[in-house]
Design a protein around this motif. Structure first.
Motif, PDB file in Angstrom:
ATOM      1  N   LEU A  46      21.778 -36.500 -21.272  1.00 49.12           N
ATOM      2  CA  LEU A  46      21.502 -35.065 -21.400  1.00 49.12           C
ATOM      3  C   LEU A  46      20.064 -34.690 -21.036  1.00 49.12           C
ATOM      4  O   LEU A  46      19.850 -33.738 -20.265  1.00 49.12           O
ATOM      5  N   PRO A  47      19.054 -35.414 -21.528  1.00 44.53           N
ATOM      6  CA  PRO A  47      17.683 -35.062 -21.145  1.00 44.53           C
ATOM      7  C   PRO A  47      17.441 -35.148 -19.642  1.00 44.53           C
ATOM      8  O   PRO A  47      16.662 -34.367 -19.081  1.00 44.53           O
ATOM      9  N   VAL A  48      18.128 -36.066 -18.972  1.00 45.12           N
ATOM     10  CA  VAL A  48      17.978 -36.208 -17.523  1.00 45.12           C
ATOM     11  C   VAL A  48      18.494 -34.960 -16.821  1.00 45.12           C
ATOM     12  O   VAL A  48      17.851 -34.412 -15.919  1.00 45.12           O
ATOM     13  N   LEU A  49      19.661 -34.491 -17.242  1.00 42.69           N
ATOM     14  CA  LEU A  49      20.249 -33.291 -16.641  1.00 42.69           C
ATOM     15  C   LEU A  49      19.380 -32.062 -16.904  1.00 42.69           C
ATOM     16  O   LEU A  49      19.157 -31.238 -16.001  1.00 42.69           O
ATOM     17  N   GLU A  50      18.903 -31.939 -18.132  1.00 44.50           N
ATOM     18  CA  GLU A  50      18.068 -30.779 -18.473  1.00 44.50           C
ATOM     19  C   GLU A  50      16.757 -30.786 -17.692  1.00 44.50           C
ATOM     20  O   GLU A  50      16.313 -29.754 -17.186  1.00 44.50           O
ATOM     21  N   HIS A  78      30.548 -40.293 -27.618  1.00 40.60           N
ATOM     22  CA  HIS A  78      29.555 -39.372 -28.182  1.00 40.60           C
ATOM     23  C   HIS A  78      28.745 -38.720 -27.066  1.00 40.60           C
ATOM     24  O   HIS A  78      28.574 -37.487 -27.030  1.00 40.60           O
ATOM     25  N   GLN A  79      28.236 -39.535 -26.159  1.00 41.52           N
ATOM     26  CA  GLN A  79      27.451 -39.006 -25.046  1.00 41.52           C
ATOM     27  C   GLN A  79      28.304 -38.120 -24.146  1.00 41.52           C
ATOM     28  O   GLN A  79      27.856 -37.071 -23.678  1.00 41.52           O
ATOM     29  N   ALA A  80      29.525 -38.562 -23.882  1.00 43.28           N
ATOM     30  CA  ALA A  80      30.413 -37.791 -23.020  1.00 43.28           C
ATOM     31  C   ALA A  80      30.654 -36.397 -23.597  1.00 43.28           C
ATOM     32  O   ALA A  80      30.638 -35.392 -22.874  1.00 43.28           O
ATOM     33  N   LEU A  81      30.865 -36.335 -24.917  1.00 48.70           N
ATOM     34  CA  LEU A  81      31.084 -35.047 -25.574  1.00 48.70           C
ATOM     35  C   LEU A  81      29.836 -34.171 -25.484  1.00 48.70           C
ATOM     36  O   LEU A  81      29.925 -32.955 -25.245  1.00 48.70           O
ATOM     37  N   GLN A  82      28.655 -34.761 -25.656  1.00 45.48           N
ATOM     38  CA  GLN A  82      27.405 -34.004 -25.551  1.00 45.48           C
ATOM     39  C   GLN A  82      27.249 -33.385 -24.165  1.00 45.48           C
ATOM     40  O   GLN A  82      26.866 -32.223 -24.027  1.00 45.48           O
ATOM     41  N   TRP A  86      27.252 -29.477 -23.143  1.00 46.10           N
ATOM     42  CA  TRP A  86      26.101 -28.958 -22.390  1.00 46.10           C
ATOM     43  C   TRP A  86      26.573 -28.219 -21.144  1.00 46.10           C
ATOM     44  O   TRP A  86      26.062 -27.140 -20.822  1.00 46.10           O
ATOM     45  N   MET A  87      27.540 -28.758 -20.449  1.00 46.71           N
ATOM     46  CA  MET A  87      28.063 -28.118 -19.243  1.00 46.71           C
ATOM     47  C   MET A  87      28.612 -26.732 -19.560  1.00 46.71           C
ATOM     48  O   MET A  87      28.413 -25.780 -18.801  1.00 46.71           O
ATOM     49  N   SER A  88      29.254 -26.600 -20.703  1.00 48.63           N
ATOM     50  CA  SER A  88      29.791 -25.310 -21.123  1.00 48.63           C
ATOM     51  C   SER A  88      28.688 -24.375 -21.593  1.00 48.63           C
ATOM     52  O   SER A  88      28.637 -23.207 -21.202  1.00 48.63           O
ATOM     53  N   ARG A  89      27.775 -24.911 -22.407  1.00 47.00           N
ATOM     54  CA  ARG A  89      26.697 -24.100 -22.983  1.00 47.00           C
ATOM     55  C   ARG A  89      25.758 -23.547 -21.911  1.00 47.00           C
ATOM     56  O   ARG A  89      25.311 -22.402 -21.976  1.00 47.00           O
ATOM     57  N   GLU A  90      25.448 -24.376 -20.929  1.00 48.34           N
ATOM     58  CA  GLU A  90      24.505 -23.977 -19.874  1.00 48.34           C
ATOM     59  C   GLU A  90      25.182 -23.244 -18.715  1.00 48.34           C
ATOM     60  O   GLU A  90      24.522 -22.908 -17.726  1.00 48.34           O
ATOM     61  N   ARG A  91      26.498 -23.044 -18.837  1.00 51.02           N
ATOM     62  CA  ARG A  91      27.264 -22.322 -17.799  1.00 51.02           C
ATOM     63  C   ARG A  91      27.004 -22.917 -16.412  1.00 51.02           C
ATOM     64  O   ARG A  91      26.661 -22.218 -15.455  1.00 51.02           O
ATOM     65  N   ILE A  92      27.152 -24.198 -16.302  1.00 53.95           N
ATOM     66  CA  ILE A  92      26.945 -24.894 -15.031  1.00 53.95           C
ATOM     67  C   ILE A  92      27.956 -24.421 -14.002  1.00 53.95           C
ATOM     68  O   ILE A  92      27.678 -24.365 -12.800  1.00 53.95           O
ATOM     69  N   CYS A  93      29.136 -24.068 -14.466  1.00 49.11           N
ATOM     70  CA  CYS A  93      30.180 -23.586 -13.566  1.00 49.11           C
ATOM     71  C   CYS A  93      31.239 -22.874 -14.400  1.00 49.11           C
ATOM     72  O   CYS A  93      31.193 -22.881 -15.635  1.00 49.11           O
ATOM     73  N   ASN A  94      32.173 -22.257 -13.721  1.00 48.97           N
ATOM     74  CA  ASN A  94      33.335 -21.701 -14.397  1.00 48.97           C
ATOM     75  C   ASN A  94      34.244 -22.859 -14.786  1.00 48.97           C
ATOM     76  O   ASN A  94      34.676 -23.632 -13.907  1.00 48.97           O
ATOM     77  N   LEU A  95      34.501 -22.996 -16.061  1.00 50.36           N
ATOM     78  CA  LEU A  95      35.274 -24.141 -16.532  1.00 50.36           C
ATOM     79  C   LEU A  95      36.727 -24.032 -16.099  1.00 50.36           C
ATOM     80  O   LEU A  95      37.338 -22.957 -16.146  1.00 50.36           O
ATOM     81  N   ILE A  96      37.266 -25.162 -15.665  1.00 53.80           N
ATOM     82  CA  ILE A  96      38.675 -25.235 -15.273  1.00 53.80           C
ATOM     83  C   ILE A  96      39.447 -25.926 -16.390  1.00 53.80           C
ATOM     84  O   ILE A  96      38.855 -26.559 -17.268  1.00 53.80           O
ATOM     85  N   ARG A 103      37.306 -32.193 -22.846  1.00 54.47           N
ATOM     86  CA  ARG A 103      36.538 -31.943 -24.064  1.00 54.47           C
ATOM     87  C   ARG A 103      37.431 -32.018 -25.300  1.00 54.47           C
ATOM     88  O   ARG A 103      37.014 -32.532 -26.348  1.00 54.47           O
ATOM     89  N   LEU A 104      38.661 -31.538 -25.201  1.00 53.77           N
ATOM     90  CA  LEU A 104      39.608 -31.617 -26.318  1.00 53.77           C
ATOM     91  C   LEU A 104      39.855 -33.075 -26.704  1.00 53.77           C
ATOM     92  O   LEU A 104      39.856 -33.428 -27.888  1.00 53.77           O
ATOM     93  N   HIS A 105      40.040 -33.912 -25.697  1.00 52.19           N
ATOM     94  CA  HIS A 105      40.258 -35.347 -25.943  1.00 52.19           C
ATOM     95  C   HIS A 105      39.043 -35.970 -26.627  1.00 52.19           C
ATOM     96  O   HIS A 105      39.175 -36.756 -27.577  1.00 52.19           O
ATOM     97  N   LEU A 106      37.848 -35.622 -26.152  1.00 51.57           N
ATOM     98  CA  LEU A 106      36.627 -36.191 -26.706  1.00 51.57           C
ATOM     99  C   LEU A 106      36.397 -35.743 -28.149  1.00 51.57           C
ATOM    100  O   LEU A 106      35.976 -36.532 -28.993  1.00 51.57           O
TER     101      LEU A 106
END
Length: 698
Positions: A46-50, A78-82, A86-96, A103-106
């Motif tokens: 996550l810090p790398v992406l931010e 845990h990391q995958a869920l974070q 983050w992808m949703s929170r930061e609106r990286i794209c329109n979620l499909i 995310r439900l699985h995670l």
């Protein structure tokens, strides 16, 4: 510095700069390089992406999805869920829909089903496609306790026209197969056919296992012949093993052997031991002696550490094929090995002797010193009548104790009753207490109360009353009787040891009663023992009375001979977490085996809190003043290492950014010490490099 360099030279390390061939953050020019470097170092993604976005760069959504998948596939949920959040929170794209499904699985995997259900309700309805519903369905299909929810979800998918692929059918089949509900499974097969949905490997294996379980060989063969030749269909070794069992039950030995040979080809290396046990058993049931011995030889060759399970299986299988001579040979090998004694193995061979009319051989085996020393299997009363009068009183008491310690309570009670009835020796209060305990254990509380009334009054001392109190303390239903007994012991002056107080604490689980009991102990000059300390701490922890818990711990928890059990430590850790003392909770969970998940969850919570504090600090002060949380990193790494989660400790260490003028060498020191113990020279030297690099730059 001289000391560090001496250590480096000792391990043959001349240049710290050549220790790692991985890409470094400093030289990375693309996001992929930075992600690869973080993964190599087991650091947070996550810090790398931010940081990449803060530099004004765009993030490709497809790259983020690949990262989430890689983390999930490598068991870093845990990391995958974070990253997903983050992808949703930061609106990286329109979620499909696939993003919501992942995310439900995670969430279900990391946090639990209840939170996953809440997230599902938050998903926009137009994004709830078949992948999202299938993910939810799989979560429900893992347990028959959620059968109704699984069926309701499947019905909803049918209404929405989502039953066009085999995945939802497979989820329901796995559930119905576990329940052996053949009608439901065949109903699903008909619906698949009606929807033009072709079964896949999972479908075929599920159905074959079901037909095997209900021993319908005809249906099993018909279904196998229909789908076996279809491209892409692969059978699992557990499926062919179940089919072999069905053939054995149907007395089709030839077909069973053919299926067992196929099982041998399909089994993977990780499952060899379990597979060999099953194969020996089934070859034996099929009457194939040579095959049993062949698999046993493979077992000895390929399984490094042999145990009782293998010997028990091969001896049973050889007796099945009527080869008692070979069974005897293998038994003698087992007898010579330093394995834990397993009474089932000699008993099995003795049964084999008796089945063949070799009664003397069976008696000789079971009365041999090797067996007799470990467990007495003959009826006890005839033996007592034969030589009990010749035994010393101490020998009889020792016999009772040995029988009790080996969980042969009924025989122990017989010896105790025989001692009382034959009056072979004078009985003391401890003899009555021992018989009282055994009577309750074997015959129940009512019979124990009757026997207590028959004990002479001059023999009802502390040990007898404590035994009676212990019976009543097992259930809240007997609280009245327990308090009456406790009051009687007070009147008789028997409350001079911690046991009665500890037993009463088992019934009174409120802190106000605890303090009353502790006061009486203090008045009687009775110090708490380990059992009492554990019970008091659990009661305080349950009521989240952290201050009282800590005060009592300081006073008694570290005394000589006091040991805290894992349940107590876990309860205290939970109390600290509830009170917001996250670091203390993490530290305590580190002493409880199997609490890795709790440590990771609390660490995530701790870091989120620190991030919020950082934001508040940044608002107040000009510029960024990093909060010093080295002690938090030190505690969590130490706890994870105690729990043997070295990989988790390395991940946390990868997130650690030293702050302040001095490096807290204790943090890398924890991992360096572990790597040194494990003999991992590469990681040991890499840890020293971190310390040297930091020290020289400061």
């Amino acid at each position: 510095m001289r000391i560090l360099l001496q250590h480096a030279t000792r391990y043959g390390i001349r240049s710290f700069g050549t220790l790692s061939s991985s890409p470094t953050v400093a030289s990375a020019q693309t996001l992929q390089h930075r992600i690869s470097d973080a993964l190599y170092r087991n650091a947070q993604i996550l810090p790398v992406l931010e940081h990449w976005r803060q530099q004004g760069n765009q993030v490709n959504p497809s790259h983020v999805r690949v990262i989430i998948k890689k983390l999930r596939d490598s068991n870093q949920s845990h990391q995958a869920l974070q990253v997903s959040e983050w992808m949703s929170r930061e609106r990286i794209c329109n979620l499909i829909p696939e993003d919501f499904a992942a995310r439900l699985h995670l969430i279900e995997n990391v946090v639990g089903l209840e939170e996953a259900e809440k997230f599902f309700e938050s998903i926009p309805k137009n994004a709830r496609d078949d992948s999202v519903y299938t993910t939810l369905l799989n979560s429900y299909a893992r347990s028959d306790k959620t059968l109704c929810k699984a069926e309701a979800t499947f019905l909803k998918m049918r209404e929405l026209g989502f039953l066009l692929r085999p995945y939802p059918f497979n989820a329901m089949m796995s559930l119905y197969c576990a329940l052996k509900d053949r009608d439901k499974v065949e109903e699903l097969l008909r619906e698949m056919k009606g929807n033009d949905v072709e079964p896949d490997s999972v479908t075929v294996n599920n159905v074959l296992k079901l037909y095997s379980a209900v021993c319908d060989v005809t249906a099993m063969e018909k279904f196998l012949n229909k789908w076996e030749a279809i491209h892409g269909i692969k059978l699992e070794w557990l499926t062919t093993l179940d089919m072999a069992k069905a053939y054995v039950r149907a007395r089709s030995s030839g077909k069973a052997v053919k299926m067992l040979r196929l099982t041998e080809k399909l089994v993977d290396d990780k499952s060899l031991k379990s597979a060999y046990d099953h194969l020996m058993k089934l070859y034996g049931e099929a009457g194939e002696k040579e095959e049993v011995l062949r698999i046993w030889n493979l077992y000895k060759k390929n399984i490094g550490k042999r145990d009782n399970d293998g010997y028990r299986t091969v001896i049973r299988s050889l007796l099945k094929v009527d080869d008692i001579v070979e069974a005897e040979k293998i038994y003698k090998v087992w007898e010579s090995l330093p394995l834990e004694f397993d009474i089932r193995i000699p008993t099995m061979l003795a049964s084999g002797y008796r089945d063949r009319g070799m009664t003397e051989m069976a008696e000789k085996l079971m009365s041999s010193k090797a067996v007799k020393d470990r467990r007495m299997n003959k009826p006890i009363t005839p033996l007592l009548e034969q030589w009990g009068h010749q035994m010393k009183q101490s020998d009889l008491k020792c016999l009772i104790k040995n029988l009790h310690d080996s969980n042969q309570f009924s025989k122990a009670l017989q010896v105790s009753e025989w001692m009382g009835e034959k009056r072979v020796s004078s009985l003391y209060s401890e003899d009555y207490a021992a018989r009282l305990y055994l009577t309750e254990n074997v015959l129940g509380l009512e019979e124990a109360e009757k026997y207590f009334e028959n004990i002479p009054e001059n023999m009802k001392d502390y040990s007898v009353y404590t035994a009676l109190l212990s019976f009543y303390a097992k259930s809240d239903k007997n609280m009245g009787k327990a308090m009456t007994t406790f009051k009687k012991m007070r009147e008789l002056g028997f409350l001079l040891k911690p046991s009665p107080f500890s037993l009463i604490l088992s019934l009174h689980k409120q802190s106000n009663m605890v303090e009353e009991i502790l006061r009486e102990m203090e008045e009687n000059n009775v110090d708490p023992d380990s059992l009492t300390v554990n019970k008091v701490l659990k009661i305080y922890a349950a009521e989240s009375k952290v201050e009282e818990m800590e005060m009592f711990m300081r006073q008694w928890g570290r005394g000589d001979g006091i040991k805290l059990d894992s349940g107590t430590v876990a309860a205290m850790a939970k109390a600290y977490a509830k009170a917001g003392s996250i670091k203390k909770a993490i530290e305590m969970y580190g002493d409880v085996a199997g609490c890795k998940r709790e440590v990771h969850l609390l660490w995530d919570k701790y870091m989120k809190t620190k991030e919020e504090e950082q934001k508040e600090a940044d608002k107040v002060k000009f510029g960024r003043t990093p909060l010093k949380i080295d002690d938090g990193y030190r505690i969590v790494i130490s706890s994870l290492l105690k729990l043997d989660d070295v990989q988790g400790a390395e991940k946390v260490y990868g997130e650690w950014i030293p702050s302040g003028p001095k490096l807290d060498v204790r943090i890398p020191g924890l991992l360096i010490s572990r790597f040194c113990t494990e003999g991992n020279a590469f990681k040991w030297s890499y840890g020293w490099k971190v310390i040297v690099d930091f020290t020289t730059t400061r």
